[in-house]
Design an enzyme around this catalytic site. Structure first.
Site, PDB file in Angstrom:
ATOM      1  CG  HIS A  48      -2.008  -0.991   1.181  1.00 57.91           C
ATOM      2  ND1 HIS A  48      -3.005  -0.980   0.241  1.00 57.91           N
ATOM      3  CD2 HIS A  48      -2.279  -2.070   1.972  1.00 57.91           C
ATOM      4  CE1 HIS A  48      -3.841  -1.987   0.449  1.00 57.91           C
ATOM      5  NE2 HIS A  48      -3.414  -2.664   1.483  1.00 57.91           N
ATOM      6  NE  ARG A  73       1.776  -4.667   3.691  1.00 61.44           N
ATOM      7  CZ  ARG A  73       0.662  -4.195   4.237  1.00 61.44           C
ATOM      8  NH1 ARG A  73      -0.099  -5.000   4.989  1.00 61.44           N
ATOM      9  NH2 ARG A  73       0.314  -2.933   4.083  1.00 61.44           N
ATOM     10  CG  ASP A  87      17.273 -13.256  -5.550  1.00 56.66           C
ATOM     11  OD1 ASP A  87      17.499 -14.100  -4.660  1.00 56.66           O
ATOM     12  OD2 ASP A  87      17.054 -13.571  -6.741  1.00 56.66           O
ATOM     13  CD  GLU A 151      -4.696  -8.798   4.746  1.00 57.31           C
ATOM     14  OE1 GLU A 151      -4.766  -7.619   5.085  1.00 57.31           O
ATOM     15  OE2 GLU A 151      -3.906  -9.207   3.882  1.00 57.31           O
ATOM     16  CG  ASP A 177      -7.104  -5.542   4.487  1.00 57.08           C
ATOM     17  OD1 ASP A 177      -7.764  -5.236   3.486  1.00 57.08           O
ATOM     18  OD2 ASP A 177      -5.937  -5.168   4.672  1.00 57.08           O
TER      19      ASP A 177
END
Ligand SMILES: O=C(O)C(=O)C[C@H](O)[C@@H](O)CO
Length: 257
Positions: A48, A73, A87, A151, A177
């Site tokens: 977000h 995230r 990575d 969520e 959420d």
């Protein structure tokens, strides 16, 4: 060069409480500023925010000089996004919207190299310091940490099954959420949502899985800590900035935005 120790994972395993701050403002400057303010962990959000995967490199570099653990995230529970985030050097991932044990298992496979998983191998990534960490492929998993985000009401109905999937290190409960999923969009403070969150923390404690949350309500953050969250985010950079700007403008008689 030796593998970087994942202090966040070590603290989780030891049951130490870690207080976090949420970063949604893109670029390395704000994470670096926040990294020096005393928090134990910082969430670098690409779900977000306008931050994208390549932006994470300078952000991870910026916080590396400070005693704070970065948690990344990705936008989704996706094998390719997970591979790329790892990575780039992220060691702890928070994966959004995990609904079933099968989805959690898929996430675990994406975190691991074959034969235990399906993470693609490259010897020349930032994660292995471009090959300087000689045994990276064999040892990486020890210092990687997987947090799944639960969520929805549906996910909560399978909370213990999701949480106890081998390779899941912790569960993050997403109150915003969850509120929407329970029919209270925009109202994470609704008593139904609060009781589900509190119950989830206790259910996770009962199965011995560390739990975490983000809440800007300091009283509720303290309540979650009492109940047993061990990684508790208590602020979002964008909200801190907006609230401070609003208060400053108001102090000079400007109309509230
Ligand atoms: O559901 C939640 O709560 C979260 O997932 C956290 C939010 O995504 C975070 O971005 C708060 O703005």
């Amino acid at each position: 060069m030796t593998l970087m120790i994942n202090t966040f994972k070590r603290a989780l395993k030891a049951g130490h409480s870690q207080i976090g701050i949420w970063n949604t403002i893109a670029g390395p400057v704000v994470p670096e500023l926040l990294a020096g303010t005393g928090f134990d962990w910082i969430l670098l959000d690409t779900e977000h925010s306008v931050t994208d995967l390549p932006d994470l490199v300078p952000m991870l570099q910026a916080v590396a000089a400070y005693p704070i653990a970065p948690v990344v995230r990705p936008q989704a529970n996706d094998t390719v996004l997970i591979k790329r985030a790892l990575d780039l050097g992220a060691q702890t991932l928070l994966l959004p919207y995990i609904q079933t044990p099968a989805e959690a298992e898929a996430a675990v496979r994406a975190m691991r190299y074959a034969p235990r998983g399906i993470r693609g191998v490259s010897g020349l990534t930032r994660a292995s310091r471009f090959g300087a960490i000689k045994d990276y492929v064999n040892r990486a998993e020890d210092e990687l940490c997987l947090i799944v985000q639960v969520e929805t009401g549906e996910a909560l109905s399978r909370l213990e099954e999701i949480a106890t999937v081998d390779g899941v290190d912790a569960v993050f409960i997403g109150p915003s959420d969850l509120a929407a999923s329970l029919g209270h969009p925009g109202n994470a403070g609704h008593p139904d949502v609060v009781s589900k969150v509190e119950e989830a923390i206790l259910r996770l404690k009962a199965v011995g899985v560390p739990s975490g949350i983000l809440t800007l309500d300091q009283a509720f953050a303290r309540r979650c800590l009492e109940l047993g969250t061990t990684f508790t985010a208590v602020g979002v950079d964008m909200a801190l900035l907006r609230n401070a700007a609003l208060a400053l403008a108001k102090g000079f008689g400007r109309p509230h935005g």
